[in-house]
Design a protein around this motif. Structure first.
Motif, PDB file in Angstrom:
ATOM      1  N   GLU B 415       0.410  -0.839   0.504  1.00 39.34           N
ATOM      2  CA  GLU B 415      -0.235   0.144   0.223  1.00 39.34           C
ATOM      3  C   GLU B 415       1.054   1.116  -0.649  1.00 39.34           C
ATOM      4  N   GLY B 416       1.108   1.927  -0.851  1.00 44.25           N
ATOM      5  CA  GLY B 416       1.900   2.825  -1.543  1.00 44.25           C
ATOM      6  C   GLY B 416       2.968   3.015  -2.067  1.00 44.25           C
ATOM      7  N   ARG B 417       3.436   3.531  -3.073  1.00 40.44           N
ATOM      8  CA  ARG B 417       4.429   3.949  -3.773  1.00 40.44           C
ATOM      9  C   ARG B 417       4.575   5.444  -4.180  1.00 40.44           C
ATOM     10  N   ALA B 418       6.429   4.973  -4.770  1.00 40.21           N
ATOM     11  CA  ALA B 418       6.525   6.194  -5.799  1.00 40.21           C
ATOM     12  C   ALA B 418       5.655   6.732  -7.468  1.00 40.21           C
ATOM     13  N   LEU B 419       4.961   7.299  -7.538  1.00 39.23           N
ATOM     14  CA  LEU B 419       4.515   7.882  -8.442  1.00 39.23           C
ATOM     15  C   LEU B 419       5.226   8.768  -9.771  1.00 39.23           C
ATOM     16  N   VAL B 420       6.333   9.619  -9.042  1.00 39.64           N
ATOM     17  CA  VAL B 420       7.094  10.362  -9.839  1.00 39.64           C
ATOM     18  C   VAL B 420       8.577  10.392  -9.185  1.00 39.64           C
ATOM     19  N   THR B 421       9.863  10.441  -9.591  1.00 38.55           N
ATOM     20  CA  THR B 421      10.657  10.546  -8.923  1.00 38.55           C
ATOM     21  C   THR B 421      11.102  11.609  -9.434  1.00 38.55           C
ATOM     22  N   PHE B 422      12.361  12.969  -9.203  1.00 35.16           N
ATOM     23  CA  PHE B 422      12.235  13.896  -9.553  1.00 35.16           C
ATOM     24  C   PHE B 422      14.320  13.461  -9.394  1.00 35.16           C
ATOM     25  N   VAL B 423      15.053  14.090  -9.685  1.00 34.24           N
ATOM     26  CA  VAL B 423      16.295  14.179  -9.567  1.00 34.24           C
ATOM     27  C   VAL B 423      17.367  15.177  -9.957  1.00 34.24           C
ATOM     28  N   ALA B 424      17.034  16.088  -9.014  1.00 35.73           N
ATOM     29  CA  ALA B 424      17.937  17.455  -9.886  1.00 35.73           C
ATOM     30  C   ALA B 424      16.680  17.701 -10.375  1.00 35.73           C
TER      31      ALA B 424
END
Lengths: 318, 432
Positions: B415-424
């Motif tokens: 239950e729950g996860r990363a949807l978008v990951t931003f690097v710099a």
């Protein structure tokens, strides 16, 4: 340290020179002043005096040495003594003779002065208890090397005209260095500000209690230093993983022009020898005009002459 | 890659920053890879010329920082490369990984640290920081060039998957590393006691007929290390602890003010030795999965903060390592993509707060490693993760980005996860 029975007012009252520890400021200054005279003699055409004529000096070296042994040999000969060199790196030990037995055997030969180097700290003092002659410590393990500290002080004094108040940075393998210990004691007694610079693995526990400022960084420790005293790094320090490699050691602790720039512009560069160029000292720095490394060797003979003379005064007259 | 001049706002978000305790609705402005502004005043259309992403009330937190990733490159590229590991990381909301030096050749030389950094720059989606070997070739015999390696970019020093048995060498390493402020991360297992053990010692191992590793093999090594930390003052981090007794030792060391911290793997927070079941090799790891009481202790330790960091201990292994009888199978579990989902179980169970979980996976690792990230503040790098805390999902092997699929969470429901990951500031992962 045994005190001579005679004349408590004698300028140098000790019968042996086992270490700098226990020497007073005036006793050290006496030896340095006497050394100046010897240095003058050493620069004359006729370098010989007959102060010790008829005396026997034995160089007893349980540990290999070139410069210290030849320095004592020359000092003895210039004073007219008969000098015998005994190098017993391991031979007698292999034959099972103890240090005490060796001392007793030698004592039977009736020497007047005995110069001893041994790999074990305290060995020279132990030996001194068993012989009738004057004993000079030429290095016992990681403990003391008093004539080295005296010759370093003499070299410094000749260039700076004083020792009191100078900032002296001793850099390198402090933990295993008898040169460092003797210098710390002597320089503190004469009022210098002593710093030691080394990786923590080469400092020795509780070093700060010896009256020194402790640094792990050359640039910090060399700031405003009047004297930069480098120590020899032995290869076995890598084998026992006290430091990772020669190149890392040189990068962080080797004396090069970048690090030297932190010291005073007229800082003296010193090294007890033998040097590892490119390990603890950059080759060009070693040959720089501020380097007094060769002069240290010259002063070594002078200091050893002075020590032999001072101790010989306690010998019974014929 | 910073988006020069390009402005991006994340709006309508729940901003959580463990570094400051922030938990508030608002938005973030990202400019040139850096967080330029944040707060309730940042809304759709509030910044002229900015592209906007509506987070729909979901959580934005500092990107996760994983202190223990066995990257595979160089030498084991068939298992994982920095490129594939970084894709797995991005998919798991992880923006920074520390790769361990257990490679071939071992990362024990400045040229190899440089190699990792250049490979990462050229191929990886997330930040990659190498941990270097603290002994040459990880043999536990000679100290590595800690000063030069740190100058080259190593963020910490470790002996990888092995413990340094020689106490004098360990003392020298701690003492020497202290001069450079370097962090020593140590694996804990007394090899002579663990010997040929393949799982936790106890009833389960006995029933299965497998050789056990007593928890004491970990705890006694930790106790020895703590004594050496006391002697040297070196900064020390227990790479992974896995049992209650070790937690007690950590607590005692901290109460004495020693510079000691520790990690636990997400596996040891969510699984126990019973999960091995019928010799399932994906559950074989070092330290081994322990008893349920130990797992509970690990959860308590994270909740209380005595356990500082959660790691994935991502260790990709192919069929050649895992499709074997249990005792002969390779140790290790893939974990970059499942770390967040698995860790959120503790949050949903009410065992650990969200702030604390995220702190253990971002802020604290950043602080220990001396990184500028792991926080959400003006001027901080825009390494961020948009998390849907409630989204249900199932771990499907074919959807994993990691080259190796040896996850113990195969088929698990999270239950729950990363949807978008931003690097710099750059989105490197979008779910779905």
């Amino acid at each position: 340290m045994s005190i001579a029975e005679e004349a408590p007012t004698a300028p140098f009252p000790h019968r042996h020179l086992l270490g700098i520890e226990g020497l007073s400021r005036s006793e050290i200054v006496t030896l340095l002043d006497l050394s100046e005279e010897s240095a003058k003699l050493g620069r004359q055409v006729n370098k010989k005096s007959d102060d010790l004529r008829g005396r026997t000096l034995i160089n007893l070296f349980f540990e290999a040495s070139t410069r210290t042994q030849s320095s004592f040999e020359l000092a003895g000969k210039r004073l007219g003594a008969d000098v015998m060199n005994m190098s017993i790196p391991t031979s007698s030990i292999q034959k099972g003779e103890t240090l005490i037995d060796t001392a007793v055997t030698l004592n039977a030969m009736r020497p007047d002065l005995l110069v001893v180097r041994h790999r074990a700290a305290g060995a020279v003092e132990l030996l001194a208890q068993k012989v009738d002659c004057c004993v000079i410590n030429a290095g016992d393990g990681s403990h003391e090397h008093p004539t080295q500290a005296l010759l370093d002080a003499l070299t410094i004094r000749r260039h700076k005209n004083r020792i009191e108040g100078l900032i002296v940075a001793i850099c390198g393998d402090i933990q295993h260095s008898r040169v460092a210990r003797s210098n710390i004691l002597l320089l503190n007694t004469l009022g210098a500000r002593v710093r030691v610079i080394a990786p923590s693995t080469l400092l020795g526990a509780g070093i700060e209690r010896l009256g020194v400022e402790v640094y792990n960084s050359m640039t910090d420790g060399l700031a405003d230093a009047d004297i930069v005293m480098m120590l020899r790094l032995q290869r076995e320090r890598m084998v026992s993983s006290l430091i990772p490699s020669q190149r890392e050691y040189f990068h962080f602790y080797g004396l090069d022009y970048d690090k030297l720039a932190c010291a005073k512009p007229d800082a003296l560069i010193m090294h007890p020898g033998p040097m590892n160029r490119g390990v603890e000292i950059d080759s060009n720095v070693a040959d720089d005009s501020r380097s007094v490394i060769r002069e240290q060797v010259e002063m070594g003979v002078a200091v050893r002459m002075a020590v032999l003379q001072a101790l010989a005064r306690h010998l019974p007259n014929r | 890659m910073p988006s020069h001049g390009k402005l991006l706002t994340l709006v309508n978000a729940r901003l959580i920053d463990p570094a400051t305790g922030l938990d508030a609705f608002g938005g973030l402005l990202i400019e040139d890879g850096v967080i330029a502004d944040l707060g309730a005043h940042i809304m759709e259309g509030s910044v002229a010329g900015a592209e906007s992403l509506d987070c729909g009330g979901r959580t934005v937190a500092p990107g996760l920082i994983d202190m223990m990733v066995f990257g595979g490159e160089p030498g084991h590229e068939h298992r994982e490369t920095l490129a594939t590991a970084s894709r797995a990381a991005a998919a798991g909301g992880v923006t920074t990984i520390c790769c361990m030096p257990d490679t071939d050749p071992v990362i024990d030389d400045v040229a190899l640290v440089d190699f990792i950094l250049r490979r990462a720059r050229d191929t990886a989606l997330v930040h990659v920081h190498p941990m270097a070997a603290m002994t040459r070739e990880l043999k536990g015999e000679e100290m590595a060039e800690i000063g030069l390696l740190q100058d080259a970019g190593a963020v910490a020093f470790t002996n990888g998957k092995s413990s340094v048995a020689n106490a004098r060498l360990m003392r020298n390493v701690l003492s020497y590393a202290k001069d450079y402020g370097a962090l020593i991360v140590h694996h804990l297992e007394d090899a002579s006691l663990a010997q040929e053990g393949v799982m936790n010692e106890g009833e389960v191992a006995t029933r299965l007929g497998l050789r056990g590793v007593p928890a004491a093999a970990e705890t006694m090594m930790l106790e020895r290390d703590i004594r050496l930390v006391e002697l040297t003052g070196g900064r020390y981090h227990a790479g992974q602890i896995s049992c209650r007794a070790s937690l007690d030792v950590i607590r005692a060391a901290k109460s004495r003010g020693l510079p000691v911290t520790c990690s636990v793997s997400v596996n040891h927070l969510t699984l126990n030795e019973n999960d091995i079941g019928p010799y399932r090799t994906f559950f074989k790891m070092k330290p081994p999965l322990r008893a349920e009481d130990d797992r509970q202790a690990m959860v308590e330790g994270v909740a209380s903060g005595d356990i500082d960091v959660i790691v994935s201990a991502h260790d990709p292994r192919g069929a050649e390592g895992k499709r074997r009888p249990f005792a002969e199978a390779a140790d290790g579990a893939a974990g970059l993509e499942t770390m967040l989902g698995a860790a959120l179980r503790l949050y949903h169970n009410g065992e650990v707060t969200l702030q604390r979980l995220l702190e253990a996976m971002s802020t604290t690792p950043a602080r220990l490693l001396g990184l500028d990230s792991g926080r959400m503040a003006k001027g901080a790098p825009a390494d961020l993760t948009l998390i849907d805390l409630e989204m249900p999902w199932r771990v499907e092997l074919e959807q994993l980005c990691s080259k190796s699929k040896n996850t113990p969470f195969e088929g698990a429901r999270f239950e729950g996860r990363a949807l978008v990951t931003f690097v710099a500031g750059r989105p490197v992962y979008h779910y779905g």
